[in-house]
Write a protein that holds these residues in place. Structure first.
Motif, PDB file in Angstrom:
ATOM      1  N   LEU B  21      -3.890   4.044  -2.894  1.00  0.00           N
ATOM      2  CA  LEU B  21      -5.293   4.247  -3.241  1.00  0.00           C
ATOM      3  C   LEU B  21      -6.124   3.167  -2.564  1.00  0.00           C
ATOM      4  N   LYS B  22      -7.279   3.565  -2.045  1.00  0.00           N
ATOM      5  CA  LYS B  22      -8.116   2.620  -1.326  1.00  0.00           C
ATOM      6  C   LYS B  22      -9.462   2.428  -2.025  1.00  0.00           C
ATOM      7  N   CYS B  23      -9.972   1.230  -1.901  1.00  0.00           N
ATOM      8  CA  CYS B  23     -11.248   0.873  -2.521  1.00  0.00           C
ATOM      9  C   CYS B  23     -12.082   0.077  -1.534  1.00  0.00           C
ATOM     10  N   TYR B  24     -13.305   0.508  -1.342  1.00  0.00           N
ATOM     11  CA  TYR B  24     -14.245  -0.201  -0.473  1.00  0.00           C
ATOM     12  C   TYR B  24     -15.388  -0.704  -1.353  1.00  0.00           C
ATOM     13  N   GLN B  67      -3.468  -5.416  -2.771  1.00  0.00           N
ATOM     14  CA  GLN B  67      -3.968  -6.534  -1.986  1.00  0.00           C
ATOM     15  C   GLN B  67      -5.399  -6.285  -1.593  1.00  0.00           C
ATOM     16  N   GLN B  68      -6.064  -7.379  -1.225  1.00  0.00           N
ATOM     17  CA  GLN B  68      -7.428  -7.303  -0.711  1.00  0.00           C
ATOM     18  C   GLN B  68      -7.393  -7.817   0.722  1.00  0.00           C
ATOM     19  N   SER B  74      -9.706  -3.049  -0.700  1.00  0.00           N
ATOM     20  CA  SER B  74      -8.470  -3.268  -1.428  1.00  0.00           C
ATOM     21  C   SER B  74      -7.654  -1.986  -1.464  1.00  0.00           C
ATOM     22  N   GLU B  75      -6.349  -2.153  -1.548  1.00  0.00           N
ATOM     23  CA  GLU B  75      -5.454  -1.011  -1.655  1.00  0.00           C
ATOM     24  C   GLU B  75      -4.479  -1.234  -2.803  1.00  0.00           C
TER      25      GLU B  75
END
Lengths: 115, 114
Positions: B21-24, B67-68, B74-75
């Motif tokens: 999962l990815k986060c921006y 991790q960032q 972050s993933e």
């Protein structure tokens, strides 16, 4: 350890009626308090927050909440409910900056607004 | 205004598979938080990062890692998926320089494990 209790998992009001969603917290240090709203299949949107200062805080969409230290409460109110207010509401606490700011959420209250 | 972006929005996996999962975060936000919300449950804190370093850890299974990166995205990596991992995963971001106590949430990634 901090915790949040929301009294009433479901609250139903008529359109135009007062909305009152209850939140009590447990904390050994001064908390930061938040109310978030979650519409179906959407993320969490911040309604309002209390950090320091004035204990009555106003948020978006006509909501407000009052921090009462003596009662360890942070109830959410709105004078007149609108159909669009139907959603899930979460009260949350953090102890920023004494910790990393993670939010501890209550169990949530589903608000139903009847026409 | 730019918001937190999460991808994918929906993900279907089989048991024992892996998911990422990815986060921006919002531009110039330096802190990222991950939360897991099970069906009918309140969001539970998993892990957070500040300036690319892990800052706090909650009830995150050992099968999960995160991790960032240098661009602050972050993933969340999830391995050996179990049926119980089916949930809505939220990412939130905040800024040291702007109401640091306030977290802004993304729309979430809905993970279904079959």
């Amino acid at each position: 350890a901090q915790s949040v209790t929301q009294l009433g998992s479901h609250v139903s009001v008529s359109e135009g009626a007062l909305v009152l969603l209850r939140c009590n917290y447990s904390s050994s240090v001064p908390p930061y308090l938040f109310w978030y709203v979650q519409y179906p299949n959407q993320g969490l949107q911040l309604l309002l927050k209390y950090t320091t200062g004035a204990t009555l805080v106003k948020g978006i969409n006509g909501f407000e909440a009052e921090f009462k230290k003596s009662e360890t409460s942070f109830h959410l109110t709105k004078p007149s409910a609108h159909m669009s207010d139907a959603a899930e509401y979460f009260c949350a606490v953090s102890h920023f900056p004494s910790n990393t700011g993670k939010l501890i959420f209550g169990q949530g209250t589903t608000l139903q607004v009847k026409p | 205004a730019a918001g937190v972006i999460q991808s994918p929005r929906h993900l279907i996996k089989e048991k024992r598979e892996t998911a990422t999962l990815k986060c921006y975060p919002i531009p110039r936000h330096d802190t990222v938080y991950w939360y897991q919300q099970g069906p009918g449950q309140d969001p539970q804190f998993l892990i957070s990062f500040y300036e690319k370093m892990q800052s706090d850890k909650g009830s995150i299974p050992d099968r999960f890692s995160a991790q960032q990166f240098s661009d602050y995205h972050s993933e969340l990596n999830m391995s050996s998926l179990e049926l119980g991992d089916s949930a809505l995963y939220f990412c939130a971001s905040s800024s040291l320089h702007e109401s640091q106590e306030t977290q802004y949430f993304g729309p979430g990634t809905r993970l279904l494990v079959l």
